[in-house]
Design a protein around this motif. Structure first.
Motif: not given
Length: 188
Positions: A28-32, A82-88, A108-114
């Motif tokens: 998922v790619l979500v905003v907190v 912040d945007v979270l990119a969460i794998d699995s 979990i990655r916070i604000n990844p560069a994508i």
């Protein structure tokens, strides 16, 4: 530049509600939108467990809670917006309330560069509406509509159908049973 390697197979929160297999994990790619304080409790086996709930949303205008556990819960450094990119991440349904849960294999990655992060942040910063909770979707594909007990009672009276209700007691009135002065009825 977008340098981080990451899955681009993100599920929207709205699409998560259509998942029937609770054993699947996804990205998922979500905003907190809200961050709760960590809570510590003990399991049935007396193991200390820490959890933190983070409410997230996306452009589907749906919101869902992500549960972080133990070290991940304690060390979480994200902020609202912040945007979270969460794998699995895994989907769970507890009493009809859908939530997401991270595990040891989740990343979990916070604000990844994508690129998608910039798009989601810009959308969130200009969004002026409100988010609605994600409702479970029945196997037929129809969203389960939540109703208050009063609404169910009215429907029951109008349709003369018998209704069943599963509820959790969250408070007991100080008006006790008159014979025993206790907040419950002593049965046989």
């Amino acid at each position: 530049t977008c340098t981080e390697q990451f899955s681009n197979d993100f599920k929207s929160i709205e699409d998560i509600g259509k998942i029937e297999d609770m054993k699947l994990t996804f990205h998922v790619l979500v905003v907190v939108t809200q961050i709760m304080e960590p809570q510590t409790f003990f399991s049935k086996k007396s193991k200390e467990i820490t959890k933190r709930e983070v409410v997230v949303s996306d452009q589907s205008k749906k919101m869902i809670t992500v549960t972080l556990w133990d070290d991940t819960a304690i060390q979480f450094s994200g902020s609202v917006g912040d945007v979270l990119a969460i794998d699995s991440v895994a989907l769970s349904d507890f009493g009809g309330k859908l939530s997401l849960s991270v595990s040891r294999t989740s990343k979990i990655r916070i604000n990844p560069a994508i690129v998608e992060v910039t798009t989601l942040k810009q959308w969130y910063e200009t969004f002026t509406g409100s988010f609605s909770p994600l409702a479970p979707v029945a196997p037929s594909g129809i969203a389960v509509e939540r109703k208050t007990i009063a609404e169910i009672q009215r429907l029951s009276y109008e349709s003369e159908e018998e209704m069943e209700c599963l509820a959790t007691v969250i408070g007991i009135s100080r008006q006790f049973h008159s014979d025993t002065n206790t907040p419950y009825y002593l049965s046989c």
